[in-house]
Enzyme design. Structure first.
Site, short mmCIF file in Angstrom:
data_model
loop_
_atom_site.label_atom_id
_atom_site.label_comp_id
_atom_site.label_asym_id
_atom_site.label_seq_id
_atom_site.Cartn_x
_atom_site.Cartn_y
_atom_site.Cartn_z
N ASP A 48 -9.16 -1.11 -2.37
CA ASP A 48 -8.30 0.06 -2.42
C ASP A 48 -6.86 -0.48 -2.34
OD1 ASP A 48 -7.45 2.78 -2.02
OD2 ASP A 48 -7.20 2.27 0.09
N ASP B 134 -3.48 1.58 -1.60
CA ASP B 134 -2.67 2.15 -0.52
C ASP B 134 -3.44 2.09 0.79
OD1 ASP B 134 -0.77 2.78 -2.39
OD2 ASP B 134 -1.35 4.87 -2.59
N ARG C 183 -3.26 13.40 -5.86
CA ARG C 183 -1.99 14.11 -5.62
C ARG C 183 -2.19 15.62 -5.55
NH1 ARG C 183 2.26 12.49 -9.96
NH2 ARG C 183 1.41 10.47 -9.34
N SER D 173 -4.28 6.20 -6.95
CA SER D 173 -2.86 6.42 -7.24
C SER D 173 -2.48 6.20 -8.70
CB SER D 173 -2.00 5.50 -6.36
OG SER D 173 -0.65 5.68 -6.70
N ASP E 282 -9.72 2.08 3.27
CA ASP E 282 -9.17 2.54 4.56
C ASP E 282 -9.41 4.04 4.76
OD1 ASP E 282 -7.30 3.43 2.58
OD2 ASP E 282 -5.81 3.70 4.18
P1 B16 Z 1 -0.32 9.21 -6.41
P2 B16 Z 1 -5.46 4.81 -2.70
C1 B16 Z 1 -4.15 7.13 -2.84
O1 B16 Z 1 -4.20 5.77 -3.05
C2 B16 Z 1 -3.42 7.48 -1.56
O2 B16 Z 1 -4.14 6.99 -0.43
C3 B16 Z 1 -3.29 8.97 -1.43
O3 B16 Z 1 -2.58 9.31 -0.24
C4 B16 Z 1 -2.56 9.52 -2.68
O4 B16 Z 1 -2.47 10.95 -2.62
C5 B16 Z 1 -3.32 9.10 -3.93
O5 B16 Z 1 -3.43 7.68 -3.95
C6 B16 Z 1 -2.65 9.57 -5.18
O6 B16 Z 1 -1.42 8.89 -5.29
O7 B16 Z 1 0.35 10.50 -6.04
O8 B16 Z 1 0.59 8.00 -6.33
O9 B16 Z 1 -1.04 9.28 -7.74
O10 B16 Z 1 -5.58 4.84 -1.21
O11 B16 Z 1 -6.66 5.36 -3.44
O12 B16 Z 1 -5.00 3.47 -3.23
MG MG Z 2 -6.26 3.96 0.71
#
Ligand code: B16
Ligand code: MG
Length: 212
Positions: free
Chosen positions: A11, A13, A51, A118, A172
């Site tokens: 992962d 983030d 998102r 993300s 996480d």
């Molecule tokens: P974005 P991961 C996720 O990343 C984040 O944990 C989550 O908080 C966020 O809303 C999601 O990506 C979408 O992100 O707005 O940048 O497209 O933990 O899957 O790496």
């Molecule tokens: Mg994450």
């Protein structure tokens, strides 16, 4: 006996880089502007969630309904705030143990990939200098169903040309652990701060615990 592991899908983030606070600050700014209550406890529910699904969670505390156009505009506004914040990420923001772990796995011929919800994954990887560090990257731009659906991890495994049973996923977030389990991967929960993620096959507190 468990299968041998030939690939590790990380992962992004919260595992490779800590962008959680940037997400929090960007959502908080948007929520404050709208007069919607939002705090760090609610923010915990947004880990690994897409998102638009994150916005729906925030809108549970809204005083009025929002139209689809308004929701799209709010998500775009939050993302603009977020992109501004991640613009100052550097290599120093890579989480402890991540670089050593990647080198260790690669030296042993284990393939490494990113599996992230993300859509900002390419920007983040560029900012921290890891745009060429992975054998495959599957992210929010490549999927139609976000975690806890396993799609992003299945895409990453396919790009590595490995079956899910031969890949571990390091996550996480609860949604990510569930996605890994549903996809048939070995699910490893990464919890640097005490925060039990149930249902994982294993739990680690530092990434270097993968160096075995
Ligand atoms: P974005 P991961 C996720 O990343 C984040 O944990 C989550 O908080 C966020 O809303 C999601 O990506 C979408 O992100 O707005 O940048 O497209 O933990 O899957 O790496
Ligand atoms: Mg994450």
């Amino acid at each position: 006996m468990s299968n041998p592991i030939f690939g590790v899908i990380f992962d992004l983030d919260g595992v490779i880089v800590s962008t959680d606070n940037c997400h929090y600050l960007a959502w908080k700014r948007m929520a404050d502007e709208e007069g919607i209550y939002f705090d760090r406890t609610i923010n915990e529910r947004l880990r690994g969630v897409s998102r638009m699904e994150s916005l729906e969670i925030i809108l549970e505390r809204a005083q009025r309904p929002y139209t689809d156009d308004e929701k799209q505009a709010m998500a775009a506004r939050k993302n603009a705030y977020y992109v501004e914040l991640i613009g100052s990420l550097t290599r120093a923001d890579i989480l402890p143990g991540a670089l050593d772990t990647l080198s260790y796995l690669k030296e042993r011929g284990v393939k490494v990939a990113i599996g992230s919800s993300s859509k900002n994954t390419p920007i983040i990887l560029r900012q921290i200098g890891l745009e060429n560090a992975f054998d495959a990257v599957a992210d929010g731009n490549a999927i139609t169903h976000s975690k806890p659906d396993p799609e992003v991890f299945l895409k990453a495994a396919a790009a590595l040309a490995l079956p899910p049973a031969c890949c571990a996923v390091v996550e996480d977030a609860k949604s990510g652990i569930e996605a890994a389990r549903r996809g048939g991967f070995r699910a490893i929960a990464y919890t640097p701060t005490p925060r039990r993620l149930t249902n994982a096959d294993a739990e680690i507190h530092t990434l270097t615990e993968l160096l075995v």
